[in-house]
Write an enzyme that holds these catalytic residues in place. Structure first.
Site, short mmCIF file in Angstrom:
data_model
loop_
_atom_site.label_atom_id
_atom_site.label_comp_id
_atom_site.label_asym_id
_atom_site.label_seq_id
_atom_site.Cartn_x
_atom_site.Cartn_y
_atom_site.Cartn_z
N SER A 88 0.82 -1.21 0.00
CA SER A 88 0.00 0.00 0.00
C SER A 88 0.85 1.26 0.00
CB SER A 88 -0.91 0.00 1.23
OG SER A 88 -0.12 -0.14 2.38
N THR A 190 -1.73 3.11 4.49
CA THR A 190 -0.79 4.25 4.40
C THR A 190 0.16 4.26 5.58
OG1 THR A 190 -2.65 5.55 3.60
CG2 THR A 190 -0.75 6.79 4.42
N THR A 208 1.80 6.90 0.43
CA THR A 208 0.91 5.78 0.11
C THR A 208 0.77 5.60 -1.40
OG1 THR A 208 -1.29 4.86 0.55
CG2 THR A 208 -1.19 7.20 0.07
N ARG A 218 -7.48 9.04 -9.10
CA ARG A 218 -7.95 9.25 -7.73
C ARG A 218 -6.78 9.68 -6.83
NH1 ARG A 218 -6.78 7.06 -2.34
NH2 ARG A 218 -8.67 7.23 -1.10
N THR A 241 -4.70 7.43 8.71
CA THR A 241 -4.55 6.29 7.81
C THR A 241 -5.93 5.71 7.57
OG1 THR A 241 -3.35 4.22 7.46
CG2 THR A 241 -4.16 4.62 9.69
N GLY A 242 -6.05 5.01 6.46
CA GLY A 242 -7.35 4.41 6.18
C GLY A 242 -8.02 5.04 4.98
N1 GLY Z 1 -5.29 6.99 3.26
C1 GLY Z 1 -4.82 6.64 1.99
C2 GLY Z 1 -5.77 6.80 0.91
O1 GLY Z 1 -6.97 6.79 1.12
O2 GLY Z 1 -5.33 6.95 -0.21
#
Ligand code: GLY
Length: 329
Positions: A88, A190, A208, A218, A241-242
């Site tokens: 990731s 991340t 990330t 995106r 994160t997330g």
């Molecule tokens: N937190 C990383 C993402 O959504 O790209």
């Protein structure tokens, strides 16, 4: 120097005689009362998830040799960016639905300086490009082809980031998914890192490859200053994160720091930011978000939507993973 003097004054340590500043800071008891694992000595580095352990060690190699928090967080997350096992972040990151690995990263220092890259392809260390933007340009963020051009002009080289393992997973996904990106709570870990050095300076970094199999183009929260990361040298630092969309909708890391400004402990500040998501974001329970924060004294806390978010701590005494508290079991 002015800042260092201010830190000494604030901490009330100027009268402690012949001890060095690192000795004074290291020996100081923390005041945090939010539960076990929330007190620490300085210097200190925290980062998200299990891969934070190795990243913290890289950061600790800087901090323990009297280095700056800024150098520490850059070095720390570079370790994860170069690790093909982490799917990731950076090398080995899972690609978007078109098979492209696109990267987001940012960095921020104690004084509010920041740099960021998003939708960057083919560069092994996006965090270092972000730092160069911060230090060498009048801008904060460069995106896509422009960010890559800037990186190449400044000595970075093109690297193939899609590993055989990640390509295979993408091909399997394409067969099953009919090209529809999905919200998932597994593939978005991340790395966010925050550090406090022995001078009393804070810094943070975030990097990330984003949500796996996302739509091409995106961009998530990680490169957005205030969403994925925020540092205010007067107050503290926070990373997220997330599921980035949820963090962006609530400008989560900025909110955590602002909560600390209003008097919340780092743990409470993270909890309040998670609660904001649960109040404002539809279907929040389908995703995962974790916040991790520390204040200027090295008190820290973390909170997530779902149970299962952990973070890594490294200082003189500790080198371990800690489970965060969560809103949902
Ligand atoms: N937190 C990383 C993402 O959504 O790209």
């Amino acid at each position: 120097m002015g800042n260092r003097r201010k830190f000494i004054r604030t901490a009330g340590l100027a009268t402690l005689g012949a001890m060095s500043l690192p000795q004074m800071l290291k020996g100081r008891a923390k005041q945090y009362s939010g539960g076990p694992g929330n007190e620490s000595s300085i210097p200190l580095v925290l980062s998200t998830w299990q891969h934070g352990l190795a990243a913290n060690q890289a950061a600790w190699n800087v901090l323990s040799r009297h280095g700056s928090a800024l150098d520490a967080v850059e070095n720390g997350v570079m370790q994860t960016e170069a690790d093909p096992g982490g799917q990731s972040v950076g090398l080995g990151g899972l690609p978007d639905r078109d098979g492209k690995v696109t990267l987001d990263a940012c960095i921020m220092d104690h004084f509010g300086n920041c740099g960021s890259v998003c939708f960057l392809e083919g560069i092994l260390h996006p965090v270092s490009v972000a730092r160069l933007i911060m230090e060498q340009t009048p801008h904060v963020m460069l995106a896509g082809a422009g960010a890559q051009k800037f990186a190449l002009e400044n000595g970075f080289k093109i690297t193939e980031l899609l590993t055989g393992k990640s390509r295979k997973e993408w091909e399997n996904w394409k067969r099953k998914s009919m090209y529809q990106p999905v919200i998932n709570i597994e593939n978005h870990d991340t790395i966010g890192m925050i550090a406090l050095d022995e001078q009393g300076n804070l810094a943070g970094a975030c990097t990330t490859s984003g949500i796996a199999f996302k739509m091409h183009g995106r961009v998530g929260d990680s490169p957005i200053i205030g969403a994925g990361l925020y540092v205010d040298g007067e107050i503290g630092a926070a990373v997220a994160t997330g599921h980035g969309e949820m963090v962006m909708k609530t400008l989560g890391s900025f909110l955590v720091v602002e909560n600390m400004r209003r008097g919340s402990s780092p743990l409470k500040a993270c909890e309040e930011a998670v609660k904001r998501i649960t109040e404002k974001v539809k279907d929040y329970e389908k995703g995962q978000v974790g916040f991790l924060a520390m204040d200027t004294k090295g008190n820290y806390g973390a909170y997530s939507i779902h149970k299962g978010f952990n973070f890594a701590i490294r200082n003189q005494e500790e080198n371990e993973l800690i489970d965060s508290e969560s809103y949902l079991p």
